[in-house]
Design a protein around this motif. Structure first.
Motif, PDB file in Angstrom:
ATOM      1  N   ARG A   5       0.776  -1.328  -0.016  1.00 48.73           N
ATOM      2  CA  ARG A   5       0.013   0.044   0.026  1.00 48.73           C
ATOM      3  C   ARG A   5       0.916   1.133  -0.002  1.00 48.73           C
ATOM      4  N   LEU A   6       2.266   0.996   0.291  1.00 49.85           N
ATOM      5  CA  LEU A   6       3.127   2.290   0.332  1.00 49.85           C
ATOM      6  C   LEU A   6       4.375   1.816  -0.178  1.00 49.85           C
ATOM      7  N   LEU A   7       4.788   2.601  -1.415  1.00 51.22           N
ATOM      8  CA  LEU A   7       6.214   2.718  -1.918  1.00 51.22           C
ATOM      9  C   LEU A   7       6.942   3.890  -1.556  1.00 51.22           C
ATOM     10  N   VAL A   8       8.031   3.680  -1.172  1.00 53.36           N
ATOM     11  CA  VAL A   8       8.939   4.788  -0.595  1.00 53.36           C
ATOM     12  C   VAL A   8      10.232   4.595  -1.377  1.00 53.36           C
ATOM     13  N   ALA A  24      19.082   6.997  -5.934  1.00 56.55           N
ATOM     14  CA  ALA A  24      18.388   5.842  -6.692  1.00 56.55           C
ATOM     15  C   ALA A  24      16.893   5.633  -6.299  1.00 56.55           C
ATOM     16  N   GLY A  25      16.772   5.561  -5.029  1.00 60.34           N
ATOM     17  CA  GLY A  25      15.408   5.385  -4.726  1.00 60.34           C
ATOM     18  C   GLY A  25      14.182   6.315  -4.991  1.00 60.34           C
ATOM     19  N   PHE A  26      14.844   7.729  -4.918  1.00 57.16           N
ATOM     20  CA  PHE A  26      13.879   8.692  -5.637  1.00 57.16           C
ATOM     21  C   PHE A  26      13.540   8.486  -7.033  1.00 57.16           C
ATOM     22  N   TRP A  27      14.838   8.055  -7.716  1.00 55.94           N
ATOM     23  CA  TRP A  27      14.467   7.983  -9.301  1.00 55.94           C
ATOM     24  C   TRP A  27      13.480   6.909  -9.468  1.00 55.94           C
ATOM     25  N   ASN A  57      -8.273  -2.447  -8.397  1.00 57.19           N
ATOM     26  CA  ASN A  57      -8.078  -2.997  -6.788  1.00 57.19           C
ATOM     27  C   ASN A  57      -6.819  -2.244  -6.205  1.00 57.19           C
ATOM     28  N   LEU A  58      -6.002  -1.411  -6.908  1.00 56.32           N
ATOM     29  CA  LEU A  58      -4.760  -1.001  -6.411  1.00 56.32           C
ATOM     30  C   LEU A  58      -5.017   0.370  -6.095  1.00 56.32           C
ATOM     31  N   ASP A  59      -4.599   0.538  -4.730  1.00 50.07           N
ATOM     32  CA  ASP A  59      -4.620   1.899  -4.098  1.00 50.07           C
ATOM     33  C   ASP A  59      -3.331   1.945  -3.502  1.00 50.07           C
ATOM     34  N   LEU A  60      -2.217   2.468  -4.093  1.00 46.86           N
ATOM     35  CA  LEU A  60      -0.754   2.700  -3.702  1.00 46.86           C
ATOM     36  C   LEU A  60      -0.600   4.086  -3.529  1.00 46.86           C
ATOM     37  N   ARG A  61       0.071   4.299  -2.299  1.00 56.15           N
ATOM     38  CA  ARG A  61       0.613   5.693  -1.975  1.00 56.15           C
ATOM     39  C   ARG A  61       2.096   5.566  -2.397  1.00 56.15           C
ATOM     40  N   LEU A  62       2.574   6.853  -2.800  1.00 56.42           N
ATOM     41  CA  LEU A  62       4.023   6.933  -3.150  1.00 56.42           C
ATOM     42  C   LEU A  62       4.553   8.143  -2.017  1.00 56.42           C
ATOM     43  N   LEU A  63       5.726   7.861  -1.603  1.00 57.89           N
ATOM     44  CA  LEU A  63       6.612   8.747  -0.670  1.00 57.89           C
ATOM     45  C   LEU A  63       7.740   8.916  -0.975  1.00 57.89           C
ATOM     46  N   LEU A  64       8.312  10.178  -1.036  1.00 61.29           N
ATOM     47  CA  LEU A  64       9.776  10.537  -1.018  1.00 61.29           C
ATOM     48  C   LEU A  64      10.109  11.290   0.198  1.00 61.29           C
ATOM     49  N   PRO A  65      10.440  10.828   1.383  1.00 65.25           N
ATOM     50  CA  PRO A  65      10.787  11.633   2.706  1.00 65.25           C
ATOM     51  C   PRO A  65      11.790  12.663   2.225  1.00 65.25           C
ATOM     52  N   PHE A  82      -0.895   7.226   9.838  1.00 62.64           N
ATOM     53  CA  PHE A  82      -2.045   8.171   9.442  1.00 62.64           C
ATOM     54  C   PHE A  82      -2.825   6.955   8.498  1.00 62.64           C
ATOM     55  N   TYR A  83      -2.497   6.259   7.761  1.00 63.25           N
ATOM     56  CA  TYR A  83      -3.329   5.472   6.755  1.00 63.25           C
ATOM     57  C   TYR A  83      -3.485   3.991   7.317  1.00 63.25           C
ATOM     58  N   LYS A  84      -2.783   3.908   8.344  1.00 69.48           N
ATOM     59  CA  LYS A  84      -3.016   2.574   8.962  1.00 69.48           C
ATOM     60  C   LYS A  84      -2.256   1.544   8.171  1.00 69.48           C
ATOM     61  N   ILE A  85      -1.278   1.710   7.579  1.00 71.68           N
ATOM     62  CA  ILE A  85      -0.341   0.635   6.791  1.00 71.68           C
ATOM     63  C   ILE A  85       0.582   0.002   7.791  1.00 71.68           C
ATOM     64  N   ALA A  86       0.594  -1.313   7.576  1.00 74.10           N
ATOM     65  CA  ALA A  86       1.398  -2.419   8.255  1.00 74.10           C
ATOM     66  C   ALA A  86       2.845  -2.307   7.813  1.00 74.10           C
ATOM     67  N   PRO A  87       4.051  -2.299   8.516  1.00 76.73           N
ATOM     68  CA  PRO A  87       5.218  -2.741   7.890  1.00 76.73           C
ATOM     69  C   PRO A  87       5.165  -3.567   6.827  1.00 76.73           C
ATOM     70  N   GLU A  88       4.652  -4.771   6.808  1.00 72.73           N
ATOM     71  CA  GLU A  88       4.433  -5.631   5.699  1.00 72.73           C
ATOM     72  C   GLU A  88       3.752  -5.097   4.401  1.00 72.73           C
ATOM     73  N   GLN A  89       3.193  -4.036   4.598  1.00 75.85           N
ATOM     74  CA  GLN A  89       2.589  -3.371   3.455  1.00 75.85           C
ATOM     75  C   GLN A  89       3.396  -2.328   2.677  1.00 75.85           C
ATOM     76  N   ILE A  90       4.359  -2.241   3.238  1.00 78.56           N
ATOM     77  CA  ILE A  90       5.496  -1.141   2.588  1.00 78.56           C
ATOM     78  C   ILE A  90       6.688  -1.816   1.925  1.00 78.56           C
ATOM     79  N   LEU A  91       7.065  -1.061   0.878  1.00 82.67           N
ATOM     80  CA  LEU A  91       8.136  -1.370  -0.338  1.00 82.67           C
ATOM     81  C   LEU A  91       9.064  -0.202   0.010  1.00 82.67           C
ATOM     82  N   VAL A  92      10.210  -0.402   0.186  1.00 83.40           N
ATOM     83  CA  VAL A  92      11.182   0.752   0.270  1.00 83.40           C
ATOM     84  C   VAL A  92      12.209   0.418  -0.682  1.00 83.40           C
TER      85      VAL A  92
END
Length: 196
Positions: A5-8, A24-27, A57-65, A82-92
């Protein structure tokens, strides 16, 4: 179907860093956003730039800290809470010294590999169980040269290898979302950027 649910993407803010290996992660996240017709916009409450991709079905948030690398966790944890996203739902996605340019690897959990951004995310989330996409930037050969290396620009040939890898990695994220981790890993790990 992987429930990401979250791509960082990790990097450092500011034009002086935008073309350095550490970004590279930003790119990757910027390219993934472009492929889906999105632009990342500043969002002060999440300490970063964000976008949202909604397709079927996809609802994905993107984040660049937009804190510096070693404070990346604040943005990730704030958005996840804030969005109740578990660590297992995050890709960094981030730069990896231990992989050569032209390679990338997907994995779940594990150690920090000495990466300051990952260390801070583990500390702020209180869990190492998020997924990682490591983009190879190569190693300068000596520990004392690492800082200058990651904050330096890659030569054109290396940059091309990284760009090609990021394109493949974006495709593997799509596979991850649609078919799961195994399909994504098979695609990404079998890809080898062509060295000139």
């Amino acid at each position: 179907m992987s429930e990401i649910r979250l791509l960082v993407g990790l990097g450092n803010p500011g034009p002086e860093y935008s073309h350095t290996r550490h970004n590279a992660g930003f790119w990757l996240v910027e390219q993934f956003a472009r492929q889906h017709g999105q632009t990342l916009q500043p969002e002060v409450k999440f300490f970063g730039h964000t976008a949202r991709i909604q397709q079927g079905n996809l609802d994905l948030r993107l984040l660049l800290p937009m804190n510096f690398m070693n404070r990346s966790g604040q943005a990730v944890a704030t958005m996840a809470n804030f969005y109740k996203i578990a660590p297992e739902q995050i890709l960094v996605a981030y730069d990896e010294l231990d992989l050569p340019p032209g390679t990338a690897k997907l994995k779940t959990g594990g150690g920090t590999g000495g990466h300051n951004g990952i260390k801070d995310i583990v500390a702020q989330l209180g869990s190492p169980d998020f997924h990682r996409l490591r983009i190879g930037i190569g190693h300068p050969g000596d520990k004392s040269r690492v800082t200058g290396y990651v904050l330096g620009k890659a030569p054109a040939a290396e940059q091309q290898l990284m760009d090609d890898t990021i394109t493949q990695a974006c495709h593997s994220i799509k596979l991850l979302l649609e078919q799961g981790m195994t399909a994504a890993q098979q695609h990404l790990h079998s890809f080898k950027a062509q060295r000139e």
